[in-house]
Design a protein around this motif. Structure first.
Motif, short mmCIF file in Angstrom:
data_model
loop_
_atom_site.label_atom_id
_atom_site.label_comp_id
_atom_site.label_asym_id
_atom_site.label_seq_id
_atom_site.Cartn_x
_atom_site.Cartn_y
_atom_site.Cartn_z
N CYS A 1 2.22 33.75 5.00
CA CYS A 1 2.70 34.02 6.22
C CYS A 1 3.18 32.73 6.88
O CYS A 1 2.90 31.60 6.47
N PHE A 2 3.80 32.71 8.11
CA PHE A 2 4.58 31.55 8.65
C PHE A 2 3.47 30.66 9.10
O PHE A 2 3.68 29.45 9.25
N GLY A 3 2.45 31.10 9.51
CA GLY A 3 1.11 30.32 10.10
C GLY A 3 0.45 29.33 9.07
O GLY A 3 0.51 28.15 9.07
N VAL A 4 0.36 30.01 7.69
CA VAL A 4 -0.06 29.01 6.82
C VAL A 4 1.25 28.25 6.10
O VAL A 4 1.11 26.73 5.82
N PRO B 1 2.50 39.37 10.89
CA PRO B 1 2.59 39.39 9.23
C PRO B 1 1.70 40.29 8.35
O PRO B 1 1.92 40.72 7.65
N THR B 2 0.22 40.33 9.25
CA THR B 2 -0.74 41.45 8.40
C THR B 2 -0.04 42.69 8.58
O THR B 2 -0.16 43.41 7.59
N ALA C 1 -5.24 26.41 9.56
CA ALA C 1 -4.34 27.62 10.27
C ALA C 1 -5.25 28.58 10.84
O ALA C 1 -4.98 29.19 11.78
N CYS D 1 -2.60 40.07 13.28
CA CYS D 1 -1.31 39.23 13.69
C CYS D 1 0.08 40.28 12.88
O CYS D 1 -0.33 41.11 12.08
N THR E 1 -7.73 38.40 12.86
CA THR E 1 -6.03 38.73 12.67
C THR E 1 -5.66 39.37 11.39
O THR E 1 -4.47 40.01 11.28
N THR E 2 -6.47 39.19 10.36
CA THR E 2 -6.16 39.73 9.11
C THR E 2 -6.82 40.98 8.95
O THR E 2 -6.76 41.37 7.57
N CYS F 1 -2.89 28.39 13.71
CA CYS F 1 -1.76 29.32 13.89
C CYS F 1 -1.84 29.74 15.47
O CYS F 1 -2.79 30.17 15.86
N LEU G 1 -1.29 32.52 16.53
CA LEU G 1 -1.69 33.71 16.48
C LEU G 1 -3.24 33.94 16.65
O LEU G 1 -3.84 35.12 17.08
N VAL G 2 -3.82 32.99 15.86
CA VAL G 2 -4.91 32.62 16.12
C VAL G 2 -5.85 32.06 17.50
O VAL G 2 -6.52 32.67 18.17
#
Ligand code: SF4
Length: 290
Positions: free
Chosen positions: A21-24, A201-202, A80, A199, A169-170, A103, A105-106
């Motif tokens: 994902c973009f966060g990682v 991406p999930t 992240a 999130c 989030t996941t 991240c 989103l976190v």
């Protein structure tokens, strides 16, 4: 669906959303940049993936535990998945220079939990108690009650008849929704407020997986052997009626797996870099045209 030649043994289809994902990705890019000019210690795992870990080790990155407050380098990295403000402050108070790659989103999940607590809801978090993101959320708000399964709902201690719910989030969105409706059933008179913190991406990867399973007979799920998320993805494919193999590298693939199949899908866990997926795709195309 990637159609090859008349001689192709099977078609290969890659999920519309897959992998890191973009966060990682952003956390890894920030960490690599810092590691290229100064010694660093990563507090936990940036990604459960050998390719990523080896690259960071080659840059000299060390690893330490988020809760230890004892690293070998002055610069430390928060991953992240984030952490609590208390942990961040402890590292800074112990003299470390903290680079935070949490991240956004976190952060959003932390803010959602705070909003519910300020509005006097009994805070409930759907997630894995031992997961670093969940530990960070509960570390900031110790009054949070963590549930993972339907059985955990019986252990809830609800005050004020107000229940405020968020999730890790996941988490699988359908799992979150089913726990949400169980809670509403068990507490029909309570005011229940749910803030959706799964999130994007999930969610995109979950939808793409269902779509891929509809188009494939067999699915190759790419990711580290120690990646729980990749193992879960493979299990979900099986639950949706596909044969699924969890592989880490092209060497794990056996050509005999594909005998009799015409539609092969590829997806990847959220810690898997794109280059690992490309290597698997190349190997599958070789087998398909051999
Ligand atoms: S919150 Fe979602 S986008 Fe952010 S790091 Fe976690 S999985 Fe990736």
């Amino acid at each position: 669906m990637m159609k090859l030649t008349n001689k192709t043994k099977f078609d290969v289809c890659v999920a519309s959303h897959f992998g890191m994902c973009f966060g990682v990705k952003a956390a890894i890019a920030k960490t690599k940049k810092l590691a290229s000019h100064t010694p660093i210690t990563i507090l936990g795992e940036l990604a459960h993936n050998d390719t990523v870990i080896k690259k960071l080790e080659n840059l000299g990155a060390k690893k330490s535990n988020l809760e230890d407050h004892n690293a070998k380098t002055p610069n430390v990295i928060i991953t992240a998945h984030g952490t609590s403000d208390t942990q961040r402050k402890k590292w800074a108070d112990n003299g470390y220079i903290v680079t935070d790659t949490t991240c956004p989103l976190v952060h959003k999940a932390h803010n959602a939990l705070k909003t519910l607590i300020l509005a006097e809801y009994t805070p409930v978090l759907i997630g894995k108690p031992e997961h670093v993101e969940v530990r960070g959320l509960a570390g900031d708000f110790p009054q949070t009650q963590i549930i993972l399964n339907i059985q955990d709902i019986d252990k809830l201690n609800i005050k004020n008849n107000k229940i405020g719910i968020i999730s890790q989030t996941t988490q699988q969105i359908d799992h979150v929704n089913s726990l949400l409706s169980e809670i509403k059933q068990k507490y029909p008179n309570a005011k229940v407020k749910y803030i959706d913190t799964v999130c994007s991406p999930t969610k995109e990867r979950q939808t793409a997986l269902v779509d891929l399973c509809n188009k494939s007979e067999i699915i190759i799920v790419v990711g580290g052997k120690n990646s729980n998320n990749t193992a879960q993805l493979a299990q979900k494919c099986r639950n949706l009626g596909c044969v699924a193999y969890h592989v880490q590298s092209p060497n794990d693939i056996k050509p005999t797996w594909f005998t009799g199949y015409k539609k092969v899908g590829i997806t990847a866990g959220t810690s898997t870099p794109d280059e690992d997926v490309e290597n698997i795709k190349r190997k599958l195309l070789q087998i398909a045209t051999a």
